[in-house]
Motif scaffolding. Structure first.
Motif, PDB file in Angstrom:
ATOM      1  N   ASN A  43      31.514  42.862  43.067  1.00  0.00           N
ATOM      2  CA  ASN A  43      32.764  44.261  42.471  1.00  0.00           C
ATOM      3  C   ASN A  43      33.983  43.553  41.977  1.00  0.00           C
ATOM      4  O   ASN A  43      33.872  41.695  41.678  1.00  0.00           O
ATOM      5  CB  ASN A  43      33.545  44.523  44.042  1.00  0.00           C
ATOM      6  N   PHE A  44      34.664  44.296  41.401  1.00  0.00           N
ATOM      7  CA  PHE A  44      36.060  43.461  40.593  1.00  0.00           C
ATOM      8  C   PHE A  44      37.074  42.327  40.784  1.00  0.00           C
ATOM      9  O   PHE A  44      36.464  41.546  39.921  1.00  0.00           O
ATOM     10  CB  PHE A  44      36.764  44.846  39.773  1.00  0.00           C
ATOM     11  N   LYS A  45      36.954  42.513  42.071  1.00  0.00           N
ATOM     12  CA  LYS A  45      38.259  41.891  42.341  1.00  0.00           C
ATOM     13  C   LYS A  45      37.648  40.699  42.824  1.00  0.00           C
ATOM     14  O   LYS A  45      38.045  39.699  42.178  1.00  0.00           O
ATOM     15  CB  LYS A  45      39.181  42.599  44.003  1.00  0.00           C
ATOM     16  N   SER A  46      36.551  40.255  43.073  1.00  0.00           N
ATOM     17  CA  SER A  46      35.635  38.416  43.672  1.00  0.00           C
ATOM     18  C   SER A  46      35.214  38.735  42.243  1.00  0.00           C
ATOM     19  O   SER A  46      35.389  36.897  42.228  1.00  0.00           O
ATOM     20  CB  SER A  46      34.397  39.178  44.369  1.00  0.00           C
ATOM     21  N   ALA A  47      35.281  39.512  40.832  1.00  0.00           N
ATOM     22  CA  ALA A  47      34.914  38.523  39.837  1.00  0.00           C
ATOM     23  C   ALA A  47      36.020  37.829  39.619  1.00  0.00           C
ATOM     24  O   ALA A  47      35.458  36.490  38.909  1.00  0.00           O
ATOM     25  CB  ALA A  47      33.851  39.645  38.929  1.00  0.00           C
ATOM     26  N   LEU A  48      37.144  38.627  39.418  1.00  0.00           N
ATOM     27  CA  LEU A  48      38.523  37.724  38.924  1.00  0.00           C
ATOM     28  C   LEU A  48      38.436  36.774  39.210  1.00  0.00           C
ATOM     29  O   LEU A  48      39.257  35.600  38.565  1.00  0.00           O
ATOM     30  CB  LEU A  48      39.204  38.816  39.572  1.00  0.00           C
ATOM     31  N   GLU A  49      38.098  36.802  41.186  1.00  0.00           N
ATOM     32  CA  GLU A  49      38.735  35.602  41.818  1.00  0.00           C
ATOM     33  C   GLU A  49      37.575  34.561  41.142  1.00  0.00           C
ATOM     34  O   GLU A  49      38.417  32.780  41.043  1.00  0.00           O
ATOM     35  CB  GLU A  49      38.394  35.656  43.292  1.00  0.00           C
ATOM     36  N   ARG A  50      36.416  34.626  40.387  1.00  0.00           N
ATOM     37  CA  ARG A  50      35.526  33.815  40.442  1.00  0.00           C
ATOM     38  C   ARG A  50      36.022  32.928  38.821  1.00  0.00           C
ATOM     39  O   ARG A  50      35.917  32.298  38.931  1.00  0.00           O
ATOM     40  CB  ARG A  50      33.852  34.401  40.718  1.00  0.00           C
ATOM     41  N   ILE A  51      36.400  34.007  38.021  1.00  0.00           N
ATOM     42  CA  ILE A  51      36.728  33.223  37.233  1.00  0.00           C
ATOM     43  C   ILE A  51      38.256  32.729  36.529  1.00  0.00           C
ATOM     44  O   ILE A  51      37.883  31.998  36.013  1.00  0.00           O
ATOM     45  CB  ILE A  51      36.848  34.632  36.072  1.00  0.00           C
ATOM     46  N   GLY A  52      38.395  32.930  37.638  1.00  0.00           N
ATOM     47  CA  GLY A  52      40.096  32.083  37.108  1.00  0.00           C
ATOM     48  C   GLY A  52      39.852  30.866  38.521  1.00  0.00           C
ATOM     49  O   GLY A  52      40.338  29.945  38.122  1.00  0.00           O
ATOM     50  N   VAL A  53      38.777  30.653  39.093  1.00  0.00           N
ATOM     51  CA  VAL A  53      38.593  28.843  39.503  1.00  0.00           C
ATOM     52  C   VAL A  53      37.692  28.772  38.904  1.00  0.00           C
ATOM     53  O   VAL A  53      37.705  27.350  39.011  1.00  0.00           O
ATOM     54  CB  VAL A  53      38.158  29.105  41.192  1.00  0.00           C
ATOM     55  N   TYR A  54      36.363  29.018  38.312  1.00  0.00           N
ATOM     56  CA  TYR A  54      35.233  28.287  37.869  1.00  0.00           C
ATOM     57  C   TYR A  54      34.811  28.792  36.698  1.00  0.00           C
ATOM     58  O   TYR A  54      35.530  29.609  35.857  1.00  0.00           O
ATOM     59  CB  TYR A  54      34.088  28.523  38.598  1.00  0.00           C
TER      60      TYR A  54
END
Lengths: 223, 425
Positions: A32-43
């Protein structure tokens, strides 16, 4: 090599993950969009496969975020919509490629590899496989140090098979990649055969060979 | 015939009938009134005569049967005659000096008694000239009719036109209404209840049709989109399965067959999607495309397929043909026509393409009989038994041609010929 798959359809995601992991990529997946946003913010990822029709947001929004964060990883939009607007918007927002569903796994690999190559400019412009050396820039092929002239289609077939060297490439996937999507309605893909014959002839002295698999497709063999 | 003239025509007929009947009735009523008053006058005259005779009996003895001197005449009669005498009024003709013609006069015959003498009394008076009366009356009636007609026409045109304005406005709107355009009907408020009812009914009806039309278009597009993901999953799963090394040849071939069919389904789906996208006008961007250039590229792409089918594609005449079109659609259009010739063409024969400044031809030899022109460009109209054909190729070509007012036609002259006739710009 780190790849992120953003795809809300679990089976679609599983297929892509399985296939890409065979190539020994480090694959991560979110749905989903939310977890994708989290991931790209970190890695940081070398390549992101992005479905734009997500249940909780538009994938194009993720592209904007990536741009804002100055992330350099390549992005391939994977969409069931195949809409011209999405394609143009996506490419405008910095996506590297647009792959409409359904696609062949071989095509996915070819696109991922192409993105990786384009992104890593310092990377190898020379592909070495067996005793075959291929210069990707000049599209020239050397076998045992001797330059062999390949026509455009032969070269494209060879590169496609090398890109997918661990897997069986179906005739349909090969035909669509080399001859274009529009060849699809041809009454059979047997017309590939004559180009394939020429290609094999040119690979006579090479330690790689194109093997036909049960009349289903082709596979690159390294002896 | 226009509504306005229609009502006017009926009114004109009705008025003519009404006025004619009325004129006849009026004429007789008037005539009767005239006779009545003439007769009253004559009777009055008789009393005056009888009174005068008492003073001047000489008038009784004058003999003037031709009414040369007076307008009356006394004739002696017997007592029996007097007793049986019946008064009468009748019309007769008399020579009139002024008119120099015989004119009708009214004659009153009565009996009078003077002492013991009995007389028959005749009095005349000049009468209305009926033919003149008829003439005058007819002239006035025709005049009245014409004035009435003129005022009705004038009123109709002025008044009805104003009253029916919302109706004509609605008709104009309906005439211009095209469901594909997606524009709705503009309604004008009217003080007339019936027109408002008509307007709102038409508005609802067109809205409903438009909605149905959009829903139907959307349905195909949505259905095609929804099919993409399951198709992708199935195809990819089978591809992954094929990559496994422990499959036997027959298993591999079974999987390949399933894959092949799934890919056919994908093609069908894509074609349907393309068709609805063309019809939904989703290819907006246009540029000037050189068809000569484009043809050359596409023919090159199809060289291998042609060779495999032992055919050759020849561009016979290659003049410049430029047209404003969406390039992707132009490509699809030419590809579908060339592919059609390749697939249905006879092995070992030549496919000939002619490019003229306003026309693009492709001809191939195939079955030596003409195809059914009416169903040729319809969806799923499959010629022959080609299992891999979606039956949508020519429908797509037709949809693209129609979209840009290019006339795509087929004819058979020994060879199957498809022609794109470009509109004059």
């Amino acid at each position: 090599m780190k790849i992120l798959i953003v795809e809300d359809e679990p089976q679609m995601l599983e297929n892509m993950r399985q296939s890409l992991e065979k190539e020994h990529y480090n694959v991560e997946a979110v749905s989903n969009f939310k977890s994708a946003l989290e991931r790209i913010g970190v890695y940081n990822y070398d390549c992101i496969l992005l479905d734009i029709g997500l249940p909780d947001g538009n994938g194009l929004e993720l592209l904007k975020q990536l741009k804002k964060m100055n992330k350099t990883g390549g992005v391939i939009i994977v969409s069931a919509k195949d809409s011209l607007d999405d394609r143009l918007n996506g490419l405008d927002l910095g996506a590297d490629d647009y792959l409409p569903k359904p696609f062949h796994m071989a095509e996915l690999h070819a696109r991922v590899k192409a993105v990786m190559r384009r992104r890593n400019f310092e990377g190898n412009k020379i592909v070495e496989i067996g005793n075959v050396l291929i210069n990707l820039e000049s599209r020239s092929v050397q076998i045992e140090g001797e330059e062999i002239v390949f026509n455009r289609k032969e070269y494209d077939i060879l590169m496609y098979l090398i890109t997918n060297k661990t897997r069986l490439v179906t005739k349909a996937a090969l035909a669509e990649h080399v001859w274009g999507d529009h060849i699809d309605q041809a009454d059979s893909f047997d017309f590939i055969y004559s180009q394939m014959k020429n290609l094999r002839k040119k690979l006579e002295n090479a330690t790689i060979n194109v093997e036909a698999v049960y009349g289903v497709g082709y596979k690159l063999q390294i002896s | 015939m226009k509504l306005l003239n229609y009502t006017s025509r009926y009114l004109a007929f009705l008025l003519l009938l009404l006025i004619s009947v009325w004129a006849i009735l009026f004429y007789y009523a008037m005539l009767e009134e005239i006779y009545d008053s003439l007769d009253d006058g004559l009777e009055n005259q008789k009393f005056l005569m009888v009174e005068r005779a008492a003073e001047d009996p000489s008038i009784l003895s004058q003999d003037d049967p031709e009414f040369k001197k007076h307008i009356y005449n006394f004739t002696p009669i017997s007592k029996e005659n007097y007793q049986n005498f019946k008064e009468s009024y009748r019309d007769t003709l008399m020579y009139m000096l002024n008119e120099k013609d015989f004119e009708p006069v009214r004659v009153y015959e009565s009996a009078a008694i003077y002492g013991d003498e009995y007389y028959k009394l005749k009095i005349i008076t000049s009468m209305v000239e009926e033919d003149d009366l008829v003439h005058d009356l007819a002239a006035y009636i025709i005049g009245l009719y014409l004035i009435l007609l003129a005022s009705i026409l004038f009123l109709n045109n002025l008044l009805l036109k104003r009253i029916w304005k919302p109706f004509y406005f609605l008709i104009e709107q309906l005439r211009k209404f095209k469901i594909e355009k997606g524009e709705s009907i503009v309604i004008q408020e009217s003080p007339i209840e019936e027109f408002n009812l008509l307007n709102s009914t038409v508005e609802k009806l067109t809205q409903k049709s438009t909605n149905t039309y959009i829903a139907q278009k959307q349905f195909i597009e949505n259905a095609s989109h929804e099919l993409q993901t399951p198709l992708a999953i199935s195809i990819n799963k089978l591809e992954l399965l094929l990559e496994k090394n422990d499959l036997t040849e027959s298993h591999s071939q079974d999987i390949a067959t399933v894959l092949d069919n799934l890919e056919r389904l994908t093609r069908l789906n894509k074609s349907l999607l393309l068709l609805s996208k063309i019809e939904n006008k989703q290819f907006e961007f246009e540029e000037v495309v050189s068809f000569a250039e484009l043809t050359k590229h596409i023919v090159a792409d199809f060289e291998d397929l042609a060779e495999h089918r032992e055919m050759k594609i020849m561009i016979a005449s290659n003049q410049e043909l430029k047209f404003q079109i969406n390039e992707d659609l132009a490509i699809v259009l030419l590809i579908n026509l060339i592919k059609n010739s390749l697939i249905h063409g006879k092995k070992g024969e030549l496919i000939k393409i002619d490019i003229l400044p306003d026309r693009w031809h492709i001809s191939n030899l195939g079955d030596p009989k003409s195809l059914d022109e009416t169903s040729l460009f319809e969806r799923f109209a499959k010629a022959g038994s080609n299992k891999r054909s979606t039956g949508l190729g020519l429908a797509i070509a037709k949809a693209i041609a129609d979209r840009y007012s290019i006339n795509l036609s087929y004819n058979f002259k020994g060879a199957h010929i498809f022609v794109l006739q470009f509109p004059k710009t």
